[in-house]
Design a protein around this motif. Sequence first.
Motif, PDB file in Angstrom:
ATOM      1  N   PRO A  16     -20.223  36.538  12.453  1.00  0.00           N
ATOM      2  CA  PRO A  16     -21.095  35.563  13.128  1.00  0.00           C
ATOM      3  C   PRO A  16     -20.344  34.513  13.948  1.00  0.00           C
ATOM      4  CG  PRO A  16     -21.784  35.848  10.854  1.00  0.00           C
ATOM      5  CD  PRO A  16     -20.492  36.589  11.014  1.00  0.00           C
ATOM      6  N   ALA A  17     -19.206  34.032  13.470  1.00  0.00           N
ATOM      7  CA  ALA A  17     -18.455  33.007  14.206  1.00  0.00           C
ATOM      8  C   ALA A  17     -17.923  33.547  15.525  1.00  0.00           C
ATOM      9  CB  ALA A  17     -17.313  32.477  13.343  1.00  0.00           C
ATOM     10  N   SER A  18     -17.483  34.787  15.542  1.00  0.00           N
ATOM     11  CA  SER A  18     -16.947  35.390  16.770  1.00  0.00           C
ATOM     12  C   SER A  18     -18.041  35.761  17.753  1.00  0.00           C
ATOM     13  CB  SER A  18     -16.131  36.641  16.431  1.00  0.00           C
ATOM     14  OG  SER A  18     -15.000  36.323  15.658  1.00  0.00           O
ATOM     15  N   LEU A  19     -19.206  36.124  17.235  1.00  0.00           N
ATOM     16  CA  LEU A  19     -20.289  36.614  18.088  1.00  0.00           C
ATOM     17  C   LEU A  19     -20.669  35.616  19.163  1.00  0.00           C
ATOM     18  CD1 LEU A  19     -22.196  38.968  18.621  1.00  0.00           C
ATOM     19  CD2 LEU A  19     -23.799  37.933  17.019  1.00  0.00           C
ATOM     20  N   LYS A  20     -20.685  34.342  18.827  1.00  0.00           N
ATOM     21  CA  LYS A  20     -21.101  33.335  19.815  1.00  0.00           C
ATOM     22  C   LYS A  20     -20.144  33.247  21.001  1.00  0.00           C
ATOM     23  CE  LYS A  20     -19.023  29.440  17.401  1.00  0.00           C
ATOM     24  NZ  LYS A  20     -19.275  28.192  16.736  1.00  0.00           N
ATOM     25  N   TYR A  21     -18.883  33.658  20.813  1.00  0.00           N
ATOM     26  CA  TYR A  21     -17.904  33.614  21.903  1.00  0.00           C
ATOM     27  C   TYR A  21     -17.877  34.895  22.731  1.00  0.00           C
ATOM     28  CZ  TYR A  21     -15.966  29.562  19.499  1.00  0.00           C
ATOM     29  OH  TYR A  21     -15.797  28.346  18.903  1.00  0.00           O
ATOM     30  N   ILE A  22     -18.293  36.012  22.151  1.00  0.00           N
ATOM     31  CA  ILE A  22     -18.148  37.292  22.858  1.00  0.00           C
ATOM     32  C   ILE A  22     -19.466  37.983  23.171  1.00  0.00           C
ATOM     33  CG2 ILE A  22     -15.796  37.701  22.075  1.00  0.00           C
ATOM     34  CD1 ILE A  22     -16.864  39.496  19.893  1.00  0.00           C
ATOM     35  N   GLU A  23     -20.566  37.314  22.894  1.00  0.00           N
ATOM     36  CA  GLU A  23     -21.876  37.881  23.205  1.00  0.00           C
ATOM     37  C   GLU A  23     -21.950  38.221  24.694  1.00  0.00           C
ATOM     38  OE1 GLU A  23     -26.425  36.913  22.016  1.00  0.00           O
ATOM     39  OE2 GLU A  23     -25.082  35.234  22.300  1.00  0.00           O
ATOM     40  N   GLY A  24     -22.403  39.424  24.986  1.00  0.00           N
ATOM     41  CA  GLY A  24     -22.537  39.868  26.373  1.00  0.00           C
ATOM     42  C   GLY A  24     -21.292  40.545  26.931  1.00  0.00           C
ATOM     43  N   SER A  25     -20.249  40.675  26.122  1.00  0.00           N
ATOM     44  CA  SER A  25     -18.983  41.249  26.575  1.00  0.00           C
ATOM     45  C   SER A  25     -19.033  42.774  26.643  1.00  0.00           C
ATOM     46  CB  SER A  25     -17.857  40.847  25.623  1.00  0.00           C
ATOM     47  OG  SER A  25     -17.631  39.466  25.683  1.00  0.00           O
ATOM     48  N   VAL A  26     -18.079  43.314  27.387  1.00  0.00           N
ATOM     49  CA  VAL A  26     -17.888  44.759  27.485  1.00  0.00           C
ATOM     50  C   VAL A  26     -16.461  45.065  27.047  1.00  0.00           C
ATOM     51  CG1 VAL A  26     -17.809  46.751  29.028  1.00  0.00           C
ATOM     52  CG2 VAL A  26     -19.523  44.958  29.389  1.00  0.00           C
ATOM     53  N   LEU A  27     -16.322  45.982  26.094  1.00  0.00           N
ATOM     54  CA  LEU A  27     -15.011  46.433  25.645  1.00  0.00           C
ATOM     55  C   LEU A  27     -14.666  47.715  26.386  1.00  0.00           C
ATOM     56  CD1 LEU A  27     -12.593  46.207  23.682  1.00  0.00           C
ATOM     57  CD2 LEU A  27     -13.926  47.605  22.082  1.00  0.00           C
ATOM     58  N   ASP A  28     -13.512  47.713  27.042  1.00  0.00           N
ATOM     59  CA  ASP A  28     -13.074  48.876  27.807  1.00  0.00           C
ATOM     60  C   ASP A  28     -11.632  49.208  27.413  1.00  0.00           C
ATOM     61  OD1 ASP A  28     -13.091  50.952  29.628  1.00  0.00           O
ATOM     62  OD2 ASP A  28     -12.954  49.676  31.398  1.00  0.00           O
ATOM     63  N   PHE A  29     -11.195  50.387  27.780  1.00  0.00           N
ATOM     64  CA  PHE A  29      -9.804  50.786  27.600  1.00  0.00           C
ATOM     65  C   PHE A  29      -9.240  51.044  28.972  1.00  0.00           C
ATOM     66  CE2 PHE A  29      -6.239  53.596  26.894  1.00  0.00           C
ATOM     67  CZ  PHE A  29      -5.626  53.017  25.796  1.00  0.00           C
ATOM     68  N   GLU A  30      -8.147  50.352  29.292  1.00  0.00           N
ATOM     69  CA  GLU A  30      -7.540  50.481  30.606  1.00  0.00           C
ATOM     70  C   GLU A  30      -6.136  51.045  30.470  1.00  0.00           C
ATOM     71  OE1 GLU A  30      -7.674  46.498  32.103  1.00  0.00           O
ATOM     72  OE2 GLU A  30      -9.805  46.615  32.546  1.00  0.00           O
ATOM     73  N   SER A  31      -5.768  51.887  31.410  1.00  0.00           N
ATOM     74  CA  SER A  31      -4.388  52.373  31.445  1.00  0.00           C
ATOM     75  C   SER A  31      -3.906  52.300  32.880  1.00  0.00           C
ATOM     76  CB  SER A  31      -4.294  53.796  30.904  1.00  0.00           C
ATOM     77  OG  SER A  31      -5.118  54.668  31.634  1.00  0.00           O
ATOM     78  N   GLY A  32      -2.677  51.865  33.028  1.00  0.00           N
ATOM     79  CA  GLY A  32      -2.117  51.723  34.364  1.00  0.00           C
ATOM     80  C   GLY A  32      -0.613  51.591  34.281  1.00  0.00           C
ATOM     81  N   LEU A  33      -0.008  51.263  35.400  1.00  0.00           N
ATOM     82  CA  LEU A  33       1.443  51.140  35.459  1.00  0.00           C
ATOM     83  C   LEU A  33       1.951  49.957  34.640  1.00  0.00           C
ATOM     84  CD1 LEU A  33       2.019  51.896  39.243  1.00  0.00           C
ATOM     85  CD2 LEU A  33       2.425  53.408  37.298  1.00  0.00           C
ATOM     86  N   GLN A  34       1.202  48.877  34.607  1.00  0.00           N
ATOM     87  CA  GLN A  34       1.639  47.669  33.917  1.00  0.00           C
ATOM     88  C   GLN A  34       1.434  47.728  32.415  1.00  0.00           C
ATOM     89  OE1 GLN A  34       3.243  45.107  35.332  1.00  0.00           O
ATOM     90  NE2 GLN A  34       3.210  46.191  37.282  1.00  0.00           N
TER      91      GLN A  34
END
Length: 122
Positions: free
Chosen positions: A81-99
Amino acid sequence: MSTEPASGGETQPRIEVTENAADQALSLLSEEGLDDDVAGLRLFVQQGGCAGLSYGMRFDDAPEEDDTIYTHHGLQIFVDPASLKYIEGSVLDFESGLQAEGFHVENPNVVSECGCGESFRT
């Protein structure tokens, strides 16, 4: 424990997970020998970094009693519950690149990030 539907239903999910992120996390869950029917990825916010808050992720065997659970593409996401208020509406993705390669949270609540991108402020 509160469970949000992956799609449809009366309540829209407050955290989305891309198919690529779910596939990567499920693969890692399997490598860890965890049962993906019960275990999941815990997404949380903690104090730290130059901007004040940072994301944390880890695998948990099962959700805690007060967690909200999201299921996307077969992956369970546990959020306290404490974290939810900060990340509500977020999208979790996995990115891969040169960096770099890894999970990335796209959070609409962020008003500023540190220069290195490791921490944020809402």
